[in-house]
Design an enzyme around this catalytic site. Structure first.
Site, PDB file in Angstrom:
ATOM      1  N   THR A 130       0.928  -1.188  -0.035  1.00 35.56           N
ATOM      2  CA  THR A 130       0.163  -0.054  -0.266  1.00 35.56           C
ATOM      3  C   THR A 130       1.017   1.358   0.074  1.00 35.56           C
ATOM      4  O   THR A 130       2.094   1.212   0.335  1.00 35.56           O
ATOM      5  CB  THR A 130      -0.887   0.093   1.187  1.00 35.56           C
ATOM      6  OG1 THR A 130      -1.518   1.366   1.377  1.00 35.56           O
ATOM      7  CG2 THR A 130      -0.095  -0.173   2.471  1.00 35.56           C
ATOM      8  N   ASP A 131       0.352   2.585  -0.587  1.00 39.07           N
ATOM      9  CA  ASP A 131       1.067   3.699  -0.456  1.00 39.07           C
ATOM     10  C   ASP A 131       1.257   4.155   1.124  1.00 39.07           C
ATOM     11  O   ASP A 131       1.826   5.205   1.146  1.00 39.07           O
ATOM     12  CB  ASP A 131       0.172   4.639  -1.482  1.00 39.07           C
ATOM     13  CG  ASP A 131      -1.315   4.901  -0.990  1.00 39.07           C
ATOM     14  OD1 ASP A 131      -1.528   4.380  -0.114  1.00 39.07           O
ATOM     15  OD2 ASP A 131      -1.855   5.854  -1.811  1.00 39.07           O
ATOM     16  N   GLU A 132       0.300   3.499   1.857  1.00 41.32           N
ATOM     17  CA  GLU A 132       0.072   4.016   3.298  1.00 41.32           C
ATOM     18  C   GLU A 132       1.748   4.087   3.944  1.00 41.32           C
ATOM     19  O   GLU A 132       1.887   4.475   5.079  1.00 41.32           O
ATOM     20  CB  GLU A 132      -0.753   3.483   4.067  1.00 41.32           C
ATOM     21  CG  GLU A 132      -2.083   3.942   3.518  1.00 41.32           C
ATOM     22  CD  GLU A 132      -3.376   3.737   4.545  1.00 41.32           C
ATOM     23  OE1 GLU A 132      -3.274   3.504   5.903  1.00 41.32           O
ATOM     24  OE2 GLU A 132      -4.303   3.494   4.218  1.00 41.32           O
ATOM     25  N   TYR A 155      -1.861  -0.570  11.158  1.00 44.70           N
ATOM     26  CA  TYR A 155      -2.057  -1.309   9.853  1.00 44.70           C
ATOM     27  C   TYR A 155      -0.961  -0.938   8.673  1.00 44.70           C
ATOM     28  O   TYR A 155      -0.296  -1.779   8.409  1.00 44.70           O
ATOM     29  CB  TYR A 155      -3.275  -0.775   8.992  1.00 44.70           C
ATOM     30  CG  TYR A 155      -3.365  -0.978   7.511  1.00 44.70           C
ATOM     31  CD1 TYR A 155      -3.097  -2.173   7.087  1.00 44.70           C
ATOM     32  CD2 TYR A 155      -3.309   0.104   6.585  1.00 44.70           C
ATOM     33  CE1 TYR A 155      -3.559  -2.440   5.644  1.00 44.70           C
ATOM     34  CE2 TYR A 155      -3.307  -0.230   5.312  1.00 44.70           C
ATOM     35  CZ  TYR A 155      -3.326  -1.642   4.779  1.00 44.70           C
ATOM     36  OH  TYR A 155      -3.509  -1.812   3.460  1.00 44.70           O
ATOM     37  N   LYS A 159       2.275  -3.497   7.349  1.00 44.87           N
ATOM     38  CA  LYS A 159       2.330  -3.589   5.778  1.00 44.87           C
ATOM     39  C   LYS A 159       4.119  -3.264   5.475  1.00 44.87           C
ATOM     40  O   LYS A 159       4.517  -3.650   4.731  1.00 44.87           O
ATOM     41  CB  LYS A 159       1.557  -2.608   4.962  1.00 44.87           C
ATOM     42  CG  LYS A 159      -0.052  -3.072   4.947  1.00 44.87           C
ATOM     43  CD  LYS A 159      -0.048  -4.568   4.508  1.00 44.87           C
ATOM     44  CE  LYS A 159      -0.023  -4.539   3.057  1.00 44.87           C
ATOM     45  NZ  LYS A 159      -0.478  -5.741   2.427  1.00 44.87           N
TER      46      LYS A 159
HETATM   47  P1  NAD Z   1      -9.662  -7.221   2.189  1.00 43.30           P
HETATM   48  O1  NAD Z   1      -9.767  -7.102   3.741  1.00 43.30           O
HETATM   49  O2  NAD Z   1     -11.128  -6.995   1.368  1.00 43.30           O
HETATM   50  O3  NAD Z   1      -9.462  -8.661   2.021  1.00 43.30           O
HETATM   51  C1  NAD Z   1      -8.639  -9.471   2.608  1.00 43.30           C
HETATM   52  C2  NAD Z   1      -8.523 -11.024   2.399  1.00 43.30           C
HETATM   53  O4  NAD Z   1      -7.374 -11.940   3.065  1.00 43.30           O
HETATM   54  C3  NAD Z   1      -9.887 -11.559   3.027  1.00 43.30           C
HETATM   55  O5  NAD Z   1     -10.420 -12.394   1.950  1.00 43.30           O
HETATM   56  C4  NAD Z   1      -9.568 -12.353   4.037  1.00 43.30           C
HETATM   57  O6  NAD Z   1     -10.336 -13.407   4.298  1.00 43.30           O
HETATM   58  C5  NAD Z   1      -8.112 -12.790   3.685  1.00 43.30           C
HETATM   59  N1  NAD Z   1      -7.285 -12.869   4.891  1.00 43.30           N
HETATM   60  C6  NAD Z   1      -7.073 -12.310   5.999  1.00 43.30           C
HETATM   61  N2  NAD Z   1      -6.299 -12.793   6.746  1.00 43.30           N
HETATM   62  C7  NAD Z   1      -5.897 -14.112   6.292  1.00 43.30           C
HETATM   63  C8  NAD Z   1      -4.946 -15.254   6.694  1.00 43.30           C
HETATM   64  N3  NAD Z   1      -4.509 -15.395   7.912  1.00 43.30           N
HETATM   65  N4  NAD Z   1      -5.196 -16.150   6.022  1.00 43.30           N
HETATM   66  C9  NAD Z   1      -5.513 -16.262   4.748  1.00 43.30           C
HETATM   67  N5  NAD Z   1      -6.518 -15.269   4.017  1.00 43.30           N
HETATM   68  C10 NAD Z   1      -6.462 -14.173   4.974  1.00 43.30           C
HETATM   69  O7  NAD Z   1      -8.392  -6.522   1.617  1.00 43.30           O
HETATM   70  P2  NAD Z   1      -8.376  -5.606   0.210  1.00 43.30           P
HETATM   71  O8  NAD Z   1      -8.878  -4.163   0.425  1.00 43.30           O
HETATM   72  O9  NAD Z   1      -8.689  -6.297  -0.881  1.00 43.30           O
HETATM   73  O10 NAD Z   1      -6.557  -5.630   0.199  1.00 43.30           O
HETATM   74  C11 NAD Z   1      -6.024  -6.754  -0.369  1.00 43.30           C
HETATM   75  C12 NAD Z   1      -4.379  -6.283  -0.190  1.00 43.30           C
HETATM   76  O11 NAD Z   1      -4.396  -5.143  -0.976  1.00 43.30           O
HETATM   77  C13 NAD Z   1      -4.000  -6.026   1.276  1.00 43.30           C
HETATM   78  O12 NAD Z   1      -2.763  -6.735   1.329  1.00 43.30           O
HETATM   79  C14 NAD Z   1      -4.024  -4.654   1.434  1.00 43.30           C
HETATM   80  O13 NAD Z   1      -2.924  -4.334   2.331  1.00 43.30           O
HETATM   81  C15 NAD Z   1      -3.581  -4.171  -0.078  1.00 43.30           C
HETATM   82  N6  NAD Z   1      -4.072  -2.826  -0.478  1.00 43.30           N
HETATM   83  C16 NAD Z   1      -5.308  -2.615  -0.510  1.00 43.30           C
HETATM   84  C17 NAD Z   1      -5.817  -1.205  -0.758  1.00 43.30           C
HETATM   85  C18 NAD Z   1      -7.257  -0.883  -0.917  1.00 43.30           C
HETATM   86  O14 NAD Z   1      -7.418   0.293  -1.197  1.00 43.30           O
HETATM   87  N7  NAD Z   1      -8.027  -1.674  -0.323  1.00 43.30           N
HETATM   88  C19 NAD Z   1      -5.043  -0.352  -1.573  1.00 43.30           C
HETATM   89  C20 NAD Z   1      -3.463  -0.924  -1.594  1.00 43.30           C
HETATM   90  C21 NAD Z   1      -3.154  -1.942  -0.975  1.00 43.30           C
HETATM   91  O1  DAU Z   2      -4.141   4.117   0.508  1.00 48.43           O
HETATM   92  C1  DAU Z   2      -4.364   2.712   0.405  1.00 48.43           C
HETATM   93  C2  DAU Z   2      -5.220   2.263   1.684  1.00 48.43           C
HETATM   94  O2  DAU Z   2      -6.483   2.734   1.552  1.00 48.43           O
HETATM   95  C3  DAU Z   2      -5.404   0.777   1.837  1.00 48.43           C
HETATM   96  O3  DAU Z   2      -3.879   0.352   2.090  1.00 48.43           O
HETATM   97  C4  DAU Z   2      -6.084   0.057   2.885  1.00 48.43           C
HETATM   98  O4  DAU Z   2      -6.447  -0.936   2.919  1.00 48.43           O
HETATM   99  C5  DAU Z   2      -7.561   0.776   2.580  1.00 48.43           C
HETATM  100  O5  DAU Z   2      -8.513   0.685   3.592  1.00 48.43           O
HETATM  101  C6  DAU Z   2      -7.472   2.396   2.440  1.00 48.43           C
HETATM  102  O6  DAU Z   2      -7.132   2.900   3.637  1.00 48.43           O
HETATM  103  P1  DAU Z   2      -7.918   4.298   4.011  1.00 48.43           P
HETATM  104  O7  DAU Z   2      -7.767   4.624   5.496  1.00 48.43           O
HETATM  105  O8  DAU Z   2      -7.253   5.521   3.211  1.00 48.43           O
HETATM  106  O9  DAU Z   2      -9.558   3.936   3.636  1.00 48.43           O
HETATM  107  P2  DAU Z   2     -10.949   4.215   4.234  1.00 48.43           P
HETATM  108  O10 DAU Z   2     -11.796   3.842   3.003  1.00 48.43           O
HETATM  109  O11 DAU Z   2     -11.084   3.631   5.444  1.00 48.43           O
HETATM  110  O12 DAU Z   2     -10.887   5.804   4.500  1.00 48.43           O
HETATM  111  C7  DAU Z   2     -10.697   6.643   3.280  1.00 48.43           C
HETATM  112  C8  DAU Z   2     -10.715   7.968   3.940  1.00 48.43           C
HETATM  113  O13 DAU Z   2     -11.922   8.556   4.427  1.00 48.43           O
HETATM  114  C9  DAU Z   2      -9.698   8.343   4.998  1.00 48.43           C
HETATM  115  O14 DAU Z   2      -9.276   9.761   5.002  1.00 48.43           O
HETATM  116  C10 DAU Z   2     -10.802   7.959   6.449  1.00 48.43           C
HETATM  117  C11 DAU Z   2     -12.115   8.789   5.948  1.00 48.43           C
HETATM  118  N1  DAU Z   2     -13.173   8.003   6.490  1.00 48.43           N
HETATM  119  C12 DAU Z   2     -13.318   6.746   6.248  1.00 48.43           C
HETATM  120  C13 DAU Z   2     -14.617   6.040   7.038  1.00 48.43           C
HETATM  121  C14 DAU Z   2     -14.486   4.398   7.010  1.00 48.43           C
HETATM  122  C15 DAU Z   2     -14.372   8.804   6.990  1.00 48.43           C
HETATM  123  O15 DAU Z   2     -14.151  10.111   6.768  1.00 48.43           O
HETATM  124  N2  DAU Z   2     -15.236   8.494   7.630  1.00 48.43           N
HETATM  125  C16 DAU Z   2     -15.569   7.002   7.560  1.00 48.43           C
HETATM  126  O16 DAU Z   2     -16.551   6.382   8.111  1.00 48.43           O
END
Ligand code: NAD
Ligand code: DAU
Length: 349
Positions: A130-132, A155, A159
């Site tokens: 992730t970019d975080e 988190y 990562k």
């Molecule tokens: P998500 O939470 O929707 O899915 C995570 C999946 O991992 C789930 O299906 C869960 O059951 C599985 N999992 C969790 N723990 C496990 C374990 N111990 N063994 C096997 N499976 C397990 O997550 P997502 O949003 O799809 O993110 C997927 C990946 O991409 C993550 O690594 C996250 O850090 C990265 N990522 C997410 C975002 C975003 O915006 N969502 C952006 C950048 C990177």
């Molecule tokens: O940048 C990549 C990341 O983006 C991934 O690595 C994470 O897995 C993914 O969850 C996401 O993280 P964020 O914290 O940016 O996403 P989230 O949807 O939780 O929140 C987006 C923005 O909105 C953040 O600034 C927090 C704000 N927010 C979020 C929620 C859930 C609110 O203001 N209210 C809310 O209820």
């Protein structure tokens, strides 16, 4: 080619599984997921009967199980997405994030290393990050692959740690690895704890929209289908040991994004203009809330030719349409009903 995709029942993972199954019918795809609250096999209903797909329920922290799976399956590659992914949950329970994201990644690296060490030719361990990990930007600048790691939430710290372990296994054991760091994804099948699906669901049900702080934080949004396409390109063409940033040059402050979403929802639901925005409720800010993320993805564009396919306005509208058309999916997730899906589909296995 036999690829292990971890976390394939989650949001991004299900898109990656679907993309690989459809784009590469000659590949075998094994989806390993232990179906936490975020894992939902209904996300893969349209492809789970394909002959080149296999689902395995298992935990990436279970080393004995992983060693056996690797020995039996002869994977050529791993695309590792399984993780705890929600920042707010990491603030309430950081240890769970260390166990899954750090220990789980190291356990998976150990299994790949043990199985592949006699012949690393053609193997690839692709870690999705992730970019975080780069921390928070001020008003100016972009994250590049050279930006120093500076994670602020449990988190992002977990990562960042997993990224360091992946690089360490490359440098120490020559494991062929590649890493990508992507910005915020949006699209279908996202668990409604994340901003966009949570707010769509709340607008449908006329519930308050909890905006953290002043809504001034900025995120760089990418359509999940474009992320899956980038993962394909990096898996096949990325250079060993390299990192690629993925992002859509698409920065939005939370409040501007929420206003756009409210306008789209008013139109789609046939409500008068401004009705949904009245649900906006400012609440206490997230602890350690990063101000701004913005990705420089020019390396990926220049070296591998990837570019995002659609505009945010178009992608957001498609996303809203999907959640409204798939109200049953959303209801199942919010009611917890989806957790019975595994039993119904795979009961006894
Ligand atoms: P998500 O939470 O929707 O899915 C995570 C999946 O991992 C789930 O299906 C869960 O059951 C599985 N999992 C969790 N723990 C496990 C374990 N111990 N063994 C096997 N499976 C397990 O997550 P997502 O949003 O799809 O993110 C997927 C990946 O991409 C993550 O690594 C996250 O850090 C990265 N990522 C997410 C975002 C975003 O915006 N969502 C952006 C950048 C990177
Ligand atoms: O940048 C990549 C990341 O983006 C991934 O690595 C994470 O897995 C993914 O969850 C996401 O993280 P964020 O914290 O940016 O996403 P989230 O949807 O939780 O929140 C987006 C923005 O909105 C953040 O600034 C927090 C704000 N927010 C979020 C929620 C859930 C609110 O203001 N209210 C809310 O209820």
């Amino acid at each position: 080619m036999h690829i292990l995709i971890t976390g394939g029942a989650g949001f991004i993972g299900s898109h990656v599984v679907r993309h690989f199954l459809k784009s590469y019918p000659t590949y075998t795809i094994t989806n390993l997921d232990n179906l936490t609250y975020a894992g939902n096999l209904a996300n893969l209903k349209d492809v789970d009967a394909l002959p080149n797909y296999r689902f395995v329920k298992g935990d990436i922290t279970d080393g004995v199980f992983l060693q056996r799976l690797f020995q039996e399956s002869h994977f050529d590659g791993v695309i590792h997405l399984a993780a705890e992914s929600h920042v707010d949950r990491s603030i309430s329970n950081p240890t769970e994030f260390v166990v899954t994201n750090v220990l789980g990644t190291v356990t998976l690296l150990n299994a790949a290393k043990a199985c592949w060490q006699s012949d690393l030719e053609g193997k690839r361990f692709y870690h999705i990050s992730t970019d975080e990990v780069y921390g928070s930007l001020g008003r100016e600048g972009l994250f590049t692959e050279q930006t120093a790691y500076d994670p602020h939430s449990p988190y992002s710290a977990s990562k960042a740690s997993s990224d360091h372990f992946v690089r360490a296994y490359h440098d120490t054991y020559n494991l062929p690895v590649v890493i990508s760091n992507c910005s915020n994804n949006y699209g279908s099948f996202q668990f409604p704890e994340k901003l966009i699906p949570l707010f769509i669901n709340n607008i449908v049900h006329n519930k308050p929209l909890p905006v953290y702080g002043k809504g001034e934080n900025i995120r760089d949004w990418l359509w999940v289908v474009d992320h899956a396409q980038a993962i394909d390109v990096i898996y096949h063409q990325g250079s060993n040991g390299e990192t690629y940033n993925i992002g859509g040059h698409n920065e939005w402050s939370n409040i501007d994004l929420i206003r756009l979403l409210c306008r789209i929802m008013d139109t789609k639901l046939g409500r008068a203009a401004g009705v949904s925005e009245k649900l906006v409720t400012y609440v206490t800010d997230r602890a350690g809330h990063d101000l701004r993320y913005a990705i420089d993805s020019s390396k990926l564009q220049r070296e591998l030719g990837w570019v995002p396919s659609i505009s945010f306005e178009k992608g957001l509208e498609l996303t809203v349409d999907w959640y409204l058309t798939n109200a049953e999916w959303l209801d199942n997730v919010t009611s917890g009903g989806y957790q019975h899906y595994y039993e119904e589909m795979y009961g006894g296995r």
